[in-house]
Structures are given as structure tokens and as C-alpha cells.
Design a protein around this motif. Sequence first.
Motif, short mmCIF file in Angstrom:
data_model
loop_
_atom_site.label_atom_id
_atom_site.label_comp_id
_atom_site.label_asym_id
_atom_site.label_seq_id
_atom_site.Cartn_x
_atom_site.Cartn_y
_atom_site.Cartn_z
N ARG A 199 0.85 -1.19 0.00
CA ARG A 199 0.00 0.00 0.00
C ARG A 199 0.89 1.24 0.00
O ARG A 199 1.94 1.26 0.62
CB ARG A 199 -0.88 0.00 1.25
CG ARG A 199 -1.74 -1.24 1.35
CD ARG A 199 -2.54 -1.23 2.62
NE ARG A 199 -3.48 -0.11 2.63
CZ ARG A 199 -4.26 0.16 3.67
NH1 ARG A 199 -4.18 -0.56 4.76
NH2 ARG A 199 -5.11 1.16 3.63
N LEU A 200 0.42 2.25 -0.68
CA LEU A 200 1.20 3.50 -0.74
C LEU A 200 0.80 4.46 0.38
O LEU A 200 1.53 5.38 0.72
CB LEU A 200 1.02 4.17 -2.11
CG LEU A 200 1.75 3.45 -3.26
CD1 LEU A 200 1.26 3.93 -4.60
CD2 LEU A 200 3.25 3.61 -3.16
N ARG A 256 -0.52 7.73 6.48
CA ARG A 256 0.88 8.08 6.22
C ARG A 256 1.34 7.45 4.90
O ARG A 256 0.91 6.36 4.55
CB ARG A 256 1.77 7.57 7.37
CG ARG A 256 1.49 8.24 8.68
CD ARG A 256 2.09 9.61 8.72
NE ARG A 256 1.70 10.31 9.94
CZ ARG A 256 2.29 11.42 10.38
NH1 ARG A 256 3.29 11.94 9.70
NH2 ARG A 256 1.89 12.00 11.47
N ARG A 257 2.27 8.14 4.24
CA ARG A 257 2.76 7.66 2.95
C ARG A 257 3.96 6.73 3.15
O ARG A 257 4.43 6.54 4.27
CB ARG A 257 3.15 8.86 2.08
CG ARG A 257 1.93 9.63 1.65
CD ARG A 257 2.22 11.07 1.38
NE ARG A 257 3.06 11.27 0.20
CZ ARG A 257 3.42 12.47 -0.22
NH1 ARG A 257 3.03 13.56 0.41
NH2 ARG A 257 4.18 12.58 -1.28
N GLY A 268 6.49 7.94 5.31
CA GLY A 268 6.05 8.44 6.60
C GLY A 268 5.48 9.85 6.59
O GLY A 268 5.15 10.40 7.65
N ARG A 269 5.36 10.44 5.40
CA ARG A 269 4.84 11.80 5.34
C ARG A 269 3.32 11.81 5.33
O ARG A 269 2.67 10.84 4.94
CB ARG A 269 5.32 12.49 4.04
CG ARG A 269 6.73 12.95 4.10
CD ARG A 269 7.06 13.68 2.82
NE ARG A 269 7.13 12.77 1.68
CZ ARG A 269 7.01 13.18 0.42
NH1 ARG A 269 6.77 14.44 0.14
NH2 ARG A 269 7.11 12.31 -0.57
N ARG A 270 2.75 12.96 5.73
CA ARG A 270 1.33 13.19 5.54
C ARG A 270 1.11 13.52 4.07
O ARG A 270 2.05 13.90 3.36
CB ARG A 270 0.87 14.36 6.42
CG ARG A 270 0.63 13.98 7.88
CD ARG A 270 0.33 15.20 8.73
NE ARG A 270 1.57 15.83 9.20
CZ ARG A 270 2.01 17.01 8.78
NH1 ARG A 270 1.34 17.70 7.89
NH2 ARG A 270 3.14 17.52 9.26
N PRO A 271 -0.13 13.41 3.57
CA PRO A 271 -0.36 13.62 2.14
C PRO A 271 0.07 15.02 1.65
O PRO A 271 0.50 15.18 0.51
CB PRO A 271 -1.87 13.45 1.99
CG PRO A 271 -2.27 12.60 3.13
CD PRO A 271 -1.35 12.93 4.25
#
Lengths: 243, 220
Positions: free
Chosen positions: A6-7, A13-14, A17-20
Amino acid sequence: MSRPERLIDNNGRRVDGRRPDELRPIKMEIGVLDKSDGSAYVEFGGTKVIAAVFGPREAHPRHLALPDRAILNCRYHMTSFSVEERKPLGMTRREIELSKVIREALETVTFLEEFPRAAIDVYVEVIQADGGTRTAGLTAASLALADAGMPMADLIAAVAVGKVDGQLVLDLCDLEDKYGEADMPVAMAPRFNSIIMLQLNGRMSVEEFKKGLALAQKGISEIYHLQREALKKKFSELAPKEA
Amino acid sequence: MPIYFTEHEIVVPGQLLSDNGKRSGEGTYAYAGKIYAARIGFASIRGNKVVVTPFKTAYKPAPGDWVVGIVSDVKPNGFEIDLGRHLKGVIRMPDREEVMSMGLNVGDVVYVRIKESGLSGVAIDKRSRIRRIESGILIQIHPAKVPRLIGRRGSMINMIKRITGCDIIVGKNGLIVINGPSPEAEFAAVKAIKMIEEEAHTSGLTERIEKLLRGLIGEG
């Protein structure tokens, strides 16, 4: 790298680990090369780019010189070691296209008519590619032009937005670019809120496009702020305050 | 007139400087009635214009500028002068006789005045004397630093000339010829000029240059 399951995870989280709507950590350095008239190094997470500007100098071959303005040449190039599998030397079709795209974007902000019959050469060298190299390259190239003392209407800040797992995300990394549904690099001259370059690879609905553009604008204003800070920092070091 | 910068603030391209578009000066541009910076440099008000003094910039020839150039070609109807970088100036002569009588050859260094600079190229004034420079050290500095080298009403350059005893010809294009009584004096002048180029934006430079020169030349 193979496709992750999953992306975007359950917490939103991406893969990194970033927010969108979060940019990658950005680093900008001005005047990194001595032998060019202007240069800049820009890092967007794993994407590392050096841009160098030479000129105004004599246009070669001579017949290409224009009587009323300078010509702008641009070379976007990825080093052989910038990607996982060695990129063969020389310009690929993709690199030639991106050179043109970057050149046309830079031409819109540079006052080329100041230097008739001359040429300005911009070299964008990708040291490490992790998605968003054209936007990082354009960001670096505009900094290098400013560092060279070129008259410009504005700096250019650029970032990509995309769609991964059905969700809009800012500043795609390589994995998201490869396995996502859409990738849309946007470059702007933020002062006048004008879009200078926009490409779209993949599919987005009109609604998503509008939201994506707004998201890109948000990222661009952050990048623009960093660009101005980097330039001011470099030149204030050069010029200590009057004692 | 509302102004959005402090005196000698470092500004970057695209920065809003003022609301009065009519006062756009050097290094700025007007758009939709407002003034923005076109270059990276110090913003200030000179006369009634908003100007940006750039840190770096290529030399742009203007009528009346005195420049140092190198003869790069001799043609039947004139000379071509290399003014450094991409710039070529031309001296147009009516006929071959005149060209020959000038006694200039390829490689000669000349001190000339610019008559006009436009779409037809850079033309050199023939009426002001075209001076051939016989000897000296030819050096190049960044054209943006030339005003600092000259100093206020020539204070800096005159000091270098006085202390070293050198004759210094400064071209606005950044080419400089130094002619001195001894190699030591010439090298001292070169060193001072290079230091000015490096430290053009610092304060107290005149004193430091004077100290440097006194150290190199002695009290003589």
C-alpha cells in the motif's frame, strides 16, 4: 524497488512516513560551484540536483544568436549513477524533452532582451533521482540564474502533486511516481501567481485537478520562501553589515 | 510613495519594492504600476528612482563608457574589439587607407569610448581618441565591482595610484591595465584591486587597502 503493498497506510501516512500534504525535507545551497557564473544545489529528500549557469557569453554556433535578445540553452541530464540501474551516457529522449520544458519555463521569467546576441547556458545535473527531478531541477536552475545576477521577473518554484491509492499527495517520491495513478508537476512564478509549467501524467477528475493545483500552490509557496531565504543568506554572508 | 524595503536591504528577483511604478530604476522593473526587483542586490533610492545595486552582473555597454578592449580582427572597413565575455565592439572606418593609418593590429590593447550600443551592436566613438596601450599588466575583474574600485569621486583608485605610483586604466567592462615604475609596484596594485573585487561590499575597505599597499610598498 518493487511495489509496496500500500502506498498510504491506515494512519494516512505515505511510504516515507509523510502526511499527504507534506513536502520532503528540502535543502538549498547557492553558489556551490566556483567556475560557473551562478550555481545552486537543491535537495528534495532523496532527489539531489545541481544547476549551473554560464553567461551571458558568445552564442555558438554564431548563426543561432538573435539580434534583439539572448538565447537560453538548457541541458537537463541525469548522471549514470543517479538511478538504480545505471543510466547509459548521453541524452535520452526523456532528457531532451525535459531540457526543452525547463528552458521554456526559464525563458518566461528571464529578461533575455538585456543581452542581445549572447547566449546563456543552464546546466541541470541530477546527482540522485528519487522522483520530482524536473521540479527540483527547475527550482535549482532559477536559483542559479539569480545567483549569476541575471535579471529576472521572479524566481521559479516547482513541485509535483499526484494521486496514489486514490488520494492526492504533494511532492511525489519515486515509488509514488511509479506506482501511483497520476503525477502532475507544476512550476510557478509565485509573485504573480502565474503557472509557468504544468504537465500531467495519468488520470485525474476535474475536481481532483483543481484540488491538486491548490495543493501544489501551497507547496510552491513554501518552496518559494525557502528559495528567498537561501539567496538572502548566501549574499548576507558575502556582505557583512555596515559596522 | 510607499516603499517595501529598508535602505540597503538585500532583495531577490520578484520582490515588491514600491507602489509607484514610474520610479523604476536600474535593476528593477515595473509591472501593473508596481516596482519589483529584477536582480539580487542592495535596494536603495537614488534620486527619485528605486534601484537595485547588483552583486554580480554582466557588463552592459552604455554610450559614453570608457572601456579597455583587445583588437580581435582587422577588416577592410574597420576593427573588431573584444570587450571581454560576449561583447564585441566595432570601429567603423571609411576606407582601407584609414584602417592602415591607425596602426592597430590584432592583439593590441586599446582604451576606447562607446558611441552607441543597440540592436546593430556596439559602436566605438572615433572622435574621442582611440588610445593604443603600449605596455602594462592586463587584468580582469567583475564589471559589477568597477564602481567600488573607482570609489567615491575616484578616491579608491586615486589612492592606489598615489601609493604605488602606477598609472592605472580602468575600463567599465572590468578590464584594467596597470603600468608602474617597478614590477613590485604593479604587483601591489594588482593585489589591491583583487582584494577590492573580493571584499567590495565590506566597510572600512579603503583603510584596509591603504594598509595593504603601505605594507607592500613601504613608506616610499
